[in-house]
Design a protein around this motif. Sequence first.
Motif, PDB file in Angstrom:
ATOM      1  N   PRO A 195       1.730 -10.230  12.680  1.00 53.33           N
ATOM      2  CA  PRO A 195       1.507 -11.155  11.173  1.00 53.33           C
ATOM      3  C   PRO A 195       0.377 -10.683  10.842  1.00 53.33           C
ATOM      4  CG  PRO A 195       0.494 -12.070  13.516  1.00 53.33           C
ATOM      5  CD  PRO A 195       1.339 -11.190  13.819  1.00 53.33           C
ATOM      6  N   PHE A 196       0.417  -9.300  10.074  1.00 50.66           N
ATOM      7  CA  PHE A 196      -0.548  -8.752   9.410  1.00 50.66           C
ATOM      8  C   PHE A 196      -0.467  -8.137   8.086  1.00 50.66           C
ATOM      9  CE2 PHE A 196       1.942  -4.845  10.052  1.00 50.66           C
ATOM     10  CZ  PHE A 196       2.016  -4.766  11.550  1.00 50.66           C
ATOM     11  N   PHE A 197       0.869  -8.847   7.346  1.00 49.71           N
ATOM     12  CA  PHE A 197       1.219  -8.719   6.061  1.00 49.71           C
ATOM     13  C   PHE A 197       0.392  -9.934   5.352  1.00 49.71           C
ATOM     14  CE2 PHE A 197       4.015  -5.668   8.135  1.00 49.71           C
ATOM     15  CZ  PHE A 197       4.491  -4.478   7.181  1.00 49.71           C
ATOM     16  N   GLU A 198       0.123  -9.410   4.057  1.00 49.38           N
ATOM     17  CA  GLU A 198      -0.784 -10.569   3.125  1.00 49.38           C
ATOM     18  C   GLU A 198       1.356 -11.491   2.329  1.00 49.38           C
ATOM     19  OE1 GLU A 198      -3.399 -10.821   0.642  1.00 49.38           O
ATOM     20  OE2 GLU A 198      -4.265  -8.764   1.700  1.00 49.38           O
ATOM     21  N   LEU A 199       2.081 -10.613   2.064  1.00 49.51           N
ATOM     22  CA  LEU A 199       3.591 -10.252   1.209  1.00 49.51           C
ATOM     23  C   LEU A 199       4.631  -9.591   2.020  1.00 49.51           C
ATOM     24  CD1 LEU A 199       2.497  -9.661  -2.368  1.00 49.51           C
ATOM     25  CD2 LEU A 199       2.715 -12.097  -0.922  1.00 49.51           C
ATOM     26  N   CYS A 200       6.071 -10.339   1.774  1.00 46.14           N
ATOM     27  CA  CYS A 200       7.460 -10.031   2.147  1.00 46.14           C
ATOM     28  C   CYS A 200       7.945  -9.288   0.990  1.00 46.14           C
ATOM     29  CB  CYS A 200       8.107 -10.899   3.112  1.00 46.14           C
ATOM     30  SG  CYS A 200       6.654 -10.969   5.206  1.00 46.14           S
ATOM     31  N   SER A 201       9.234  -8.042   1.514  1.00 42.26           N
ATOM     32  CA  SER A 201       9.362  -7.711   0.719  1.00 42.26           C
ATOM     33  C   SER A 201      11.299  -8.312   0.825  1.00 42.26           C
ATOM     34  CB  SER A 201       8.883  -6.339   0.072  1.00 42.26           C
ATOM     35  OG  SER A 201      10.046  -5.785  -1.055  1.00 42.26           O
ATOM     36  N   TYR A 202      12.142  -7.868  -0.264  1.00 44.39           N
ATOM     37  CA  TYR A 202      13.282  -7.970  -0.264  1.00 44.39           C
ATOM     38  C   TYR A 202      14.083  -7.589  -1.571  1.00 44.39           C
ATOM     39  CZ  TYR A 202      18.223  -8.947   0.511  1.00 44.39           C
ATOM     40  OH  TYR A 202      19.730  -8.967   0.431  1.00 44.39           O
ATOM     41  N   MET A 203      14.991  -6.417  -1.113  1.00 41.59           N
ATOM     42  CA  MET A 203      15.400  -5.362  -2.208  1.00 41.59           C
ATOM     43  C   MET A 203      16.471  -5.262  -2.214  1.00 41.59           C
ATOM     44  SD  MET A 203      12.363  -2.577  -3.442  1.00 41.59           S
ATOM     45  CE  MET A 203      13.375  -1.525  -3.465  1.00 41.59           C
ATOM     46  N   PRO A 204      17.597  -6.084  -2.428  1.00 45.88           N
ATOM     47  CA  PRO A 204      19.138  -5.952  -2.494  1.00 45.88           C
ATOM     48  C   PRO A 204      19.387  -4.452  -3.419  1.00 45.88           C
ATOM     49  CG  PRO A 204      18.789  -7.191  -4.306  1.00 45.88           C
ATOM     50  CD  PRO A 204      17.104  -7.675  -3.709  1.00 45.88           C
ATOM     51  N   ALA A 205      20.490  -3.968  -2.896  1.00 42.97           N
ATOM     52  CA  ALA A 205      20.868  -2.524  -3.711  1.00 42.97           C
ATOM     53  C   ALA A 205      21.268  -3.151  -4.812  1.00 42.97           C
ATOM     54  CB  ALA A 205      21.539  -1.746  -3.005  1.00 42.97           C
ATOM     55  N   ALA A 206      20.941  -1.999  -5.851  1.00 42.31           N
ATOM     56  CA  ALA A 206      21.273  -2.349  -6.703  1.00 42.31           C
ATOM     57  C   ALA A 206      23.028  -2.159  -7.679  1.00 42.31           C
ATOM     58  CB  ALA A 206      20.682  -0.381  -8.410  1.00 42.31           C
ATOM     59  N   ASN A 207      23.727  -1.866  -6.518  1.00 42.62           N
ATOM     60  CA  ASN A 207      24.953  -1.395  -6.586  1.00 42.62           C
ATOM     61  C   ASN A 207      26.210  -2.322  -5.714  1.00 42.62           C
ATOM     62  OD1 ASN A 207      25.081   0.041  -4.750  1.00 42.62           O
ATOM     63  ND2 ASN A 207      26.244   1.736  -5.432  1.00 42.62           N
ATOM     64  N   ASN A 208      25.251  -3.354  -4.465  1.00 42.33           N
ATOM     65  CA  ASN A 208      25.780  -3.414  -3.703  1.00 42.33           C
ATOM     66  C   ASN A 208      24.842  -4.688  -3.316  1.00 42.33           C
ATOM     67  OD1 ASN A 208      27.282  -4.899  -1.743  1.00 42.33           O
ATOM     68  ND2 ASN A 208      27.586  -2.723  -0.664  1.00 42.33           N
ATOM     69  N   PHE A 209      25.265  -5.923  -3.745  1.00 43.00           N
ATOM     70  CA  PHE A 209      24.150  -6.894  -3.285  1.00 43.00           C
ATOM     71  C   PHE A 209      24.929  -7.414  -1.406  1.00 43.00           C
ATOM     72  CE2 PHE A 209      22.983  -9.404  -7.515  1.00 43.00           C
ATOM     73  CZ  PHE A 209      22.214  -8.244  -7.870  1.00 43.00           C
ATOM     74  N   GLU A 210      25.311  -6.363  -0.874  1.00 46.23           N
ATOM     75  CA  GLU A 210      25.231  -7.053   0.130  1.00 46.23           C
ATOM     76  C   GLU A 210      24.601  -6.255   1.109  1.00 46.23           C
ATOM     77  OE1 GLU A 210      27.782  -8.809   2.060  1.00 46.23           O
ATOM     78  OE2 GLU A 210      28.351  -9.921  -0.675  1.00 46.23           O
ATOM     79  N   SER A 211      24.561  -5.118   0.423  1.00 44.36           N
ATOM     80  CA  SER A 211      23.358  -4.265   0.945  1.00 44.36           C
ATOM     81  C   SER A 211      21.768  -4.617   0.946  1.00 44.36           C
ATOM     82  CB  SER A 211      23.015  -3.333   0.529  1.00 44.36           C
ATOM     83  OG  SER A 211      24.958  -2.016   1.010  1.00 44.36           O
ATOM     84  N   PHE A 212      20.742  -4.323   1.164  1.00 39.51           N
ATOM     85  CA  PHE A 212      19.460  -4.393   1.252  1.00 39.51           C
ATOM     86  C   PHE A 212      18.435  -4.124   1.530  1.00 39.51           C
ATOM     87  CE2 PHE A 212      21.505  -6.768   4.178  1.00 39.51           C
ATOM     88  CZ  PHE A 212      19.988  -6.921   5.457  1.00 39.51           C
ATOM     89  N   HIS A 213      17.079  -3.613   2.037  1.00 40.45           N
ATOM     90  CA  HIS A 213      15.714  -3.282   1.995  1.00 40.45           C
ATOM     91  C   HIS A 213      14.538  -4.058   1.782  1.00 40.45           C
ATOM     92  CE1 HIS A 213      13.336  -0.173   3.311  1.00 40.45           C
ATOM     93  NE2 HIS A 213      12.846  -1.032   2.598  1.00 40.45           N
TER      94      HIS A 213
END
Length: 148
Positions: free
Chosen positions: A53-71
């Motif tokens: 537990p050391f982040f203030e925010l978490c990030s989720y990014m779906p791939a631009a051309n495929n919402f099944e892929s993400f970062h």
Amino acid sequence: MFSFSRVVLASTVLFSPMATLALNTVEQAKQDATGLLRCWEPTEDGNYSLSKPFFELCSYMPAANNFESFHVNGVDMSSDNYENMIKMFEEQHPRHALVNLCLQEAYQLQKPAIPSQSLIRCICKRSGCNLPVPFLQFLDANKKVIEQ
């Protein structure tokens, strides 16, 4: 020449005072609104694990051309100015909580005649909220209390 624009989509949850769960989504979001979070991060073997537990925010990014892929990752607070986002998560109505703040960002990296590039990035403020699942499952899972 670099130009930049954003469209903001906010995902919120509203529960009635009649909710009988031990902890509901609004309560969990308020509980995590000011603390440090555990975020899902990729591991060297291609899987994912929850950070300490050391982040203030978490990030989720779906791939631009495929919402099944993400970062997914924890947010490096020095990478941008997140002050207003933090305030949005902290300052809320007693029965209302901001769950995700999703931005559709457009970047003009080349000459104006060449189409700009865009991506979606969701910022969240609950431990484990950036679940490593396809985009629609990510949105659906964030409607509920996140088990850890």
